[in-house]
Design an enzyme around this catalytic site. Structure first.
Site, mmCIF file in Angstrom:
data_model
loop_
_atom_site.group_PDB
_atom_site.id
_atom_site.type_symbol
_atom_site.label_atom_id
_atom_site.label_comp_id
_atom_site.label_asym_id
_atom_site.label_seq_id
_atom_site.Cartn_x
_atom_site.Cartn_y
_atom_site.Cartn_z
ATOM 1 N N HIS A 14 29.153 9.152 29.740
ATOM 2 C CA HIS A 14 28.851 10.568 29.956
ATOM 3 C C HIS A 14 28.784 10.906 31.443
ATOM 4 O O HIS A 14 28.633 10.033 32.306
ATOM 5 C CB HIS A 14 27.525 10.933 29.292
ATOM 6 C CG HIS A 14 26.359 10.148 29.832
ATOM 7 N ND1 HIS A 14 25.750 10.452 31.033
ATOM 8 C CD2 HIS A 14 25.708 9.063 29.342
ATOM 9 C CE1 HIS A 14 24.769 9.598 31.264
ATOM 10 N NE2 HIS A 14 24.726 8.741 30.242
ATOM 11 N N GLU A 88 22.789 5.077 23.652
ATOM 12 C CA GLU A 88 22.278 4.099 24.599
ATOM 13 C C GLU A 88 21.282 3.173 23.896
ATOM 14 O O GLU A 88 20.764 3.482 22.819
ATOM 15 C CB GLU A 88 21.589 4.848 25.750
ATOM 16 C CG GLU A 88 21.035 3.997 26.864
ATOM 17 C CD GLU A 88 22.078 3.156 27.539
ATOM 18 O OE1 GLU A 88 22.347 2.048 27.019
ATOM 19 O OE2 GLU A 88 22.627 3.591 28.574
#
Length: 215
Positions: A14, A88
């Site tokens: 990202h 994550e």
């Protein structure tokens, strides 16, 4: 795999967040992109323009959704599957802390996070390296089973890319990271009869400025 036709993945971390800039561990906390991150997301359009993707797998957190959004605005027919499997790592008690804060508040646990056993889990619901590895690779293996011969975009997180790189090169969790994981870089992965292979890593040529490395 039962077919010789390879699956190719373009893996993208990202764009930048304020917590990336402050070196805070984000984990599962839902932190949005900052202005630099939104700019990087727009610059991805040029970096990906030459590629025709069969689909996109994307973490379901805001920072990954916002990273893929400009590309979807330009290519509205691209199908995106949002999944928590590509989140994550959950860092438990370390989430929201900088490394210095984590070291000060949880000195023994922080040492284990950096160089402890791969199956060690942080307090407060954290995942072990092995937990995270199994989650991520199961997701990619499931995609490989149904998408042989195709090219897919995968928008995810720095820790996920760390897992994948280590899996390909058989590096243990305790091995010091000696490879870059910049925000919004392009990382090309291939899956064929010989397994997973990295074709290109940390390509930032489409970005008009420096990109932060993973903590």
């Amino acid at each position: 795999m039962s077919t010789s036709a390879p699956l190719r993945l373009c893996l993208v971390r990202h764009g930048e967040t304020d917590w990336n800039a402050a070196r805070r561990l984000q984990g599962h906390l839902d932190i949005p992109l900052n202005p630099t991150g939104h700019t990087q997301a727009r610059q991805l359009i040029a970096g990906l323009a030459a590629h025709d993707f069969a689909g996109c797998l994307c973490s379901d957190l805001s920072r990954t959704r916002q990273t893929v959004a400009p590309l979807l605005a330009r290519q509205p027919t691209l199908t995106v599957e949002y999944t928590p499997a590509l989140r994550e790592r959950h860092y438990g008690c370390f989430q929201g802390l900088t490394p210095d804060q984590a070291r000060s508040q949880h000195p023994q646990d922080f040492a284990l996070l950096r160089s402890g056993p791969a199956d060690w889990r942080p307090q407060d619901g954290g995942e072990s390296f092995v937990d995270h590895q199994h989650r991520v690779m199961a997701c990619l293996d499931a995609l490989a089973a149904r998408a042989a011969g195709q090219t897919w975009l995968v928008v995810t997180h720095g820790g996920v890319l760390d897992i994948i790189y280590r899996h390909v090169y058989n590096l243990p969790s305790s091995h010091p990271r000696d490879f870059l994981i910049p925000n919004a870089a392009l990382n090309w992965l291939r899956r064929d009869a010989d397994g997973w292979q990295i074709e290109l890593w940390a390509d930032t040529r489409h970005l008009q400025g420096a990109a932060l490395d993973e903590i």
